[in-house]
Design a protein around this motif. Structure first.
Motif, PDB file in Angstrom:
ATOM      1  N   GLY A 203      47.229  43.426  31.228  1.00  0.00           N
ATOM      2  CA  GLY A 203      46.706  42.791  32.441  1.00  0.00           C
ATOM      3  C   GLY A 203      45.706  43.671  33.166  1.00  0.00           C
ATOM      4  N   LEU A 204      46.002  44.962  33.235  1.00  0.00           N
ATOM      5  CA  LEU A 204      45.081  45.876  33.900  1.00  0.00           C
ATOM      6  C   LEU A 204      43.782  46.023  33.109  1.00  0.00           C
ATOM      7  CD1 LEU A 204      44.554  47.768  36.247  1.00  0.00           C
ATOM      8  CD2 LEU A 204      45.740  49.582  34.992  1.00  0.00           C
ATOM      9  N   ARG A 205      43.886  46.043  31.784  1.00  0.00           N
ATOM     10  CA  ARG A 205      42.683  46.142  30.955  1.00  0.00           C
ATOM     11  C   ARG A 205      41.797  44.919  31.149  1.00  0.00           C
ATOM     12  NH1 ARG A 205      39.531  49.601  29.343  1.00  0.00           N
ATOM     13  NH2 ARG A 205      41.226  50.879  28.480  1.00  0.00           N
ATOM     14  N   ARG A 206      42.385  43.741  31.229  1.00  0.00           N
ATOM     15  CA  ARG A 206      41.608  42.518  31.462  1.00  0.00           C
ATOM     16  C   ARG A 206      40.935  42.559  32.822  1.00  0.00           C
ATOM     17  NH1 ARG A 206      46.122  38.178  29.291  1.00  0.00           N
ATOM     18  NH2 ARG A 206      45.729  38.446  27.055  1.00  0.00           N
ATOM     19  N   ALA A 207      41.653  43.094  33.823  1.00  0.00           N
ATOM     20  CA  ALA A 207      41.075  43.187  35.162  1.00  0.00           C
ATOM     21  C   ALA A 207      39.867  44.112  35.164  1.00  0.00           C
ATOM     22  CB  ALA A 207      42.134  43.685  36.152  1.00  0.00           C
ATOM     23  N   LEU A 208      39.988  45.248  34.484  1.00  0.00           N
ATOM     24  CA  LEU A 208      38.866  46.187  34.419  1.00  0.00           C
ATOM     25  C   LEU A 208      37.689  45.577  33.663  1.00  0.00           C
ATOM     26  CD1 LEU A 208      40.667  49.587  33.709  1.00  0.00           C
ATOM     27  CD2 LEU A 208      39.491  48.911  35.804  1.00  0.00           C
ATOM     28  N   ASP A 209      37.982  44.892  32.560  1.00  0.00           N
ATOM     29  CA  ASP A 209      36.910  44.273  31.779  1.00  0.00           C
ATOM     30  C   ASP A 209      36.167  43.221  32.609  1.00  0.00           C
ATOM     31  OD1 ASP A 209      37.578  45.837  29.657  1.00  0.00           O
ATOM     32  OD2 ASP A 209      38.712  44.283  28.594  1.00  0.00           O
ATOM     33  N   ALA A 210      36.913  42.488  33.443  1.00  0.00           N
ATOM     34  CA  ALA A 210      36.298  41.442  34.260  1.00  0.00           C
ATOM     35  C   ALA A 210      35.398  42.016  35.344  1.00  0.00           C
ATOM     36  CB  ALA A 210      37.377  40.575  34.907  1.00  0.00           C
ATOM     37  N   LEU A 211      35.604  43.284  35.687  1.00  0.00           N
ATOM     38  CA  LEU A 211      34.815  43.920  36.738  1.00  0.00           C
ATOM     39  C   LEU A 211      33.568  44.620  36.208  1.00  0.00           C
ATOM     40  CD1 LEU A 211      37.722  45.422  38.863  1.00  0.00           C
ATOM     41  CD2 LEU A 211      36.174  43.607  39.570  1.00  0.00           C
ATOM     42  N   GLU A 212      33.418  44.623  34.895  1.00  0.00           N
ATOM     43  CA  GLU A 212      32.228  45.239  34.317  1.00  0.00           C
ATOM     44  C   GLU A 212      30.980  44.484  34.749  1.00  0.00           C
ATOM     45  OE1 GLU A 212      31.764  47.919  32.569  1.00  0.00           O
ATOM     46  OE2 GLU A 212      33.877  48.475  32.547  1.00  0.00           O
ATOM     47  N   PRO A 213      29.866  45.182  34.950  1.00  0.00           N
ATOM     48  CA  PRO A 213      28.622  44.511  35.357  1.00  0.00           C
ATOM     49  C   PRO A 213      28.257  43.386  34.400  1.00  0.00           C
ATOM     50  CG  PRO A 213      28.371  46.891  35.478  1.00  0.00           C
ATOM     51  CD  PRO A 213      29.699  46.636  34.828  1.00  0.00           C
ATOM     52  N   GLY A 214      27.860  42.255  34.989  1.00  0.00           N
ATOM     53  CA  GLY A 214      27.445  41.125  34.181  1.00  0.00           C
ATOM     54  C   GLY A 214      28.520  40.087  33.978  1.00  0.00           C
ATOM     55  N   THR A 215      29.747  40.393  34.458  1.00  0.00           N
ATOM     56  CA  THR A 215      30.812  39.404  34.272  1.00  0.00           C
ATOM     57  C   THR A 215      30.802  38.369  35.378  1.00  0.00           C
ATOM     58  OG1 THR A 215      32.384  40.749  35.539  1.00  0.00           O
ATOM     59  CG2 THR A 215      32.282  41.107  33.170  1.00  0.00           C
ATOM     60  N   GLY A 216      30.165  38.693  36.511  1.00  0.00           N
ATOM     61  CA  GLY A 216      30.079  37.747  37.599  1.00  0.00           C
ATOM     62  C   GLY A 216      31.349  37.652  38.405  1.00  0.00           C
ATOM     63  N   SER A 217      32.261  38.618  38.245  1.00  0.00           N
ATOM     64  CA  SER A 217      33.526  38.602  38.981  1.00  0.00           C
ATOM     65  C   SER A 217      33.733  39.929  39.669  1.00  0.00           C
ATOM     66  CB  SER A 217      34.692  38.326  38.044  1.00  0.00           C
ATOM     67  OG  SER A 217      35.922  38.441  38.746  1.00  0.00           O
ATOM     68  N   SER A 218      34.018  39.882  40.993  1.00  0.00           N
ATOM     69  CA  SER A 218      34.292  41.111  41.736  1.00  0.00           C
ATOM     70  C   SER A 218      35.650  41.070  42.375  1.00  0.00           C
ATOM     71  CB  SER A 218      33.231  41.313  42.830  1.00  0.00           C
ATOM     72  OG  SER A 218      33.257  40.223  43.744  1.00  0.00           O
ATOM     73  N   SER A 219      36.417  40.026  42.102  1.00  0.00           N
ATOM     74  CA  SER A 219      37.762  39.933  42.667  1.00  0.00           C
ATOM     75  C   SER A 219      38.669  39.310  41.643  1.00  0.00           C
ATOM     76  CB  SER A 219      37.748  39.051  43.929  1.00  0.00           C
ATOM     77  OG  SER A 219      39.055  38.906  44.454  1.00  0.00           O
ATOM     78  N   ILE A 220      39.702  40.071  41.274  1.00  0.00           N
ATOM     79  CA  ILE A 220      40.635  39.580  40.268  1.00  0.00           C
ATOM     80  C   ILE A 220      41.989  40.173  40.531  1.00  0.00           C
ATOM     81  CG2 ILE A 220      40.134  41.465  38.640  1.00  0.00           C
ATOM     82  CD1 ILE A 220      40.422  39.366  36.418  1.00  0.00           C
ATOM     83  N   GLY A 221      43.020  39.438  40.211  1.00  0.00           N
ATOM     84  CA  GLY A 221      44.369  39.925  40.430  1.00  0.00           C
ATOM     85  C   GLY A 221      44.696  41.075  39.503  1.00  0.00           C
ATOM     86  N   LEU A 222      45.316  42.120  40.058  1.00  0.00           N
ATOM     87  CA  LEU A 222      45.715  43.279  39.272  1.00  0.00           C
ATOM     88  C   LEU A 222      47.221  43.320  39.181  1.00  0.00           C
ATOM     89  CD1 LEU A 222      43.322  45.919  40.834  1.00  0.00           C
ATOM     90  CD2 LEU A 222      43.093  44.799  38.635  1.00  0.00           C
ATOM     91  N   PRO A 223      47.753  43.894  38.107  1.00  0.00           N
ATOM     92  CA  PRO A 223      49.203  43.976  37.983  1.00  0.00           C
ATOM     93  C   PRO A 223      49.791  44.842  39.061  1.00  0.00           C
ATOM     94  CG  PRO A 223      48.112  45.259  36.272  1.00  0.00           C
ATOM     95  CD  PRO A 223      47.047  44.492  36.953  1.00  0.00           C
ATOM     96  N   SER A 224      50.916  44.412  39.637  1.00  0.00           N
ATOM     97  CA  SER A 224      51.559  45.184  40.713  1.00  0.00           C
ATOM     98  C   SER A 224      52.566  46.144  40.155  1.00  0.00           C
ATOM     99  CB  SER A 224      52.233  44.223  41.683  1.00  0.00           C
ATOM    100  OG  SER A 224      53.201  43.442  41.006  1.00  0.00           O
TER     101      SER A 224
END
Length: 224
Positions: A203-224
């Protein structure tokens, strides 16, 4: 300095607590005593623990009742519990322990090496979870633009790269731990806990990947 994990030892007999401390002292973690179920529940109100070693036969609130209270609390429900008992009434007694939320069930007198190995697995998993939470908190600070947060003056891309590298190291360690558990034919509970950690890592890896430039996402749920 790496913060030590806390291990809660619950037994109404001082000599048993002393024996547990002697066995687990080699792990170099913080050992916390509780001489009753009530005392254990009080300790769990203020401190976080990697694992609980809980005696079944105690006057007043026994181990089963204590475990039931622990599992009802949101703060403590995920803490692994290893039941220790001086008696064995057969499969029904063991089933009651697992039904109360135990991840393992050991009859006294137990093998010190086995007990220490079992506890060390849960301590290692706890430390990895703590590292993940710290990394997730650091990333949240960057995303939210906290002026007091670490790394605020640096480039977000640089922080993401650093977090990705740290996560890769944890992923490698978790993979090695899972292989070790498989090779040693570990308890199903320990394997399940390791699998839970791997899901958090994914889950954390997916969150980091989604924040990479060009993904168009700057807010995503992270594992608690």
């Amino acid at each position: 300095m790496v913060q030590k994990a806390k291990i809660l030892l619950v037994d109404d007999r001082p000599e048993n607590l002393l024996a547990l401390e002697a066995i687990l002292s080699a792990l170099d973690q913080t050992l916390v005593r509780a001489s009753s179920g009530e005392e254990a529940l009080k300790a769990l109100l203020t401190d976080d623990f990697a694992v609980i070693l809980l005696d079944v036969q105690m006057p007043g609130m026994d181990g089963f009742e204590t475990a039931a209270h622990i599992k009802r609390r949101e703060r403590t429900r995920d803490i692994p519990i290893i039941f220790l008992t001086a008696i064995n009434h057969g499969p029904h007694h063991t089933f009651r322990g697992y039904a109360a939320g135990a991840v393992d069930y050991i009859s006294k007198p137990f093998d010190p090496w086995v007990l220490r190995a079992k506890v060390s697995v849960f301590v290692e998993l706890y430390m990895k979870n703590c590292k993940l939470r710290e990394q997730a908190a650091l990333l949240r600070l960057q995303i939210e633009g906290d002026p007091g947060g670490p790394g605020h003056e640096g480039e977000p891309a640089g922080l993401l790269a650093e977090l990705s590298a740290r996560l890769a190291a944890v992923e490698e360690q978790a993979e090695a731990l899972s292989k070790q558990l498989d090779d040693e034919s570990a308890d199903a509970a320990a394997v399940a806990t390791a699998a839970h950690l791997e899901r958090k890592l994914t889950g954390l890896r997916r969150a980091l990947d989604a924040l990479e430039p060009g993904t168009g996402s700057s807010s995503i749920g992270l594992p608690s």
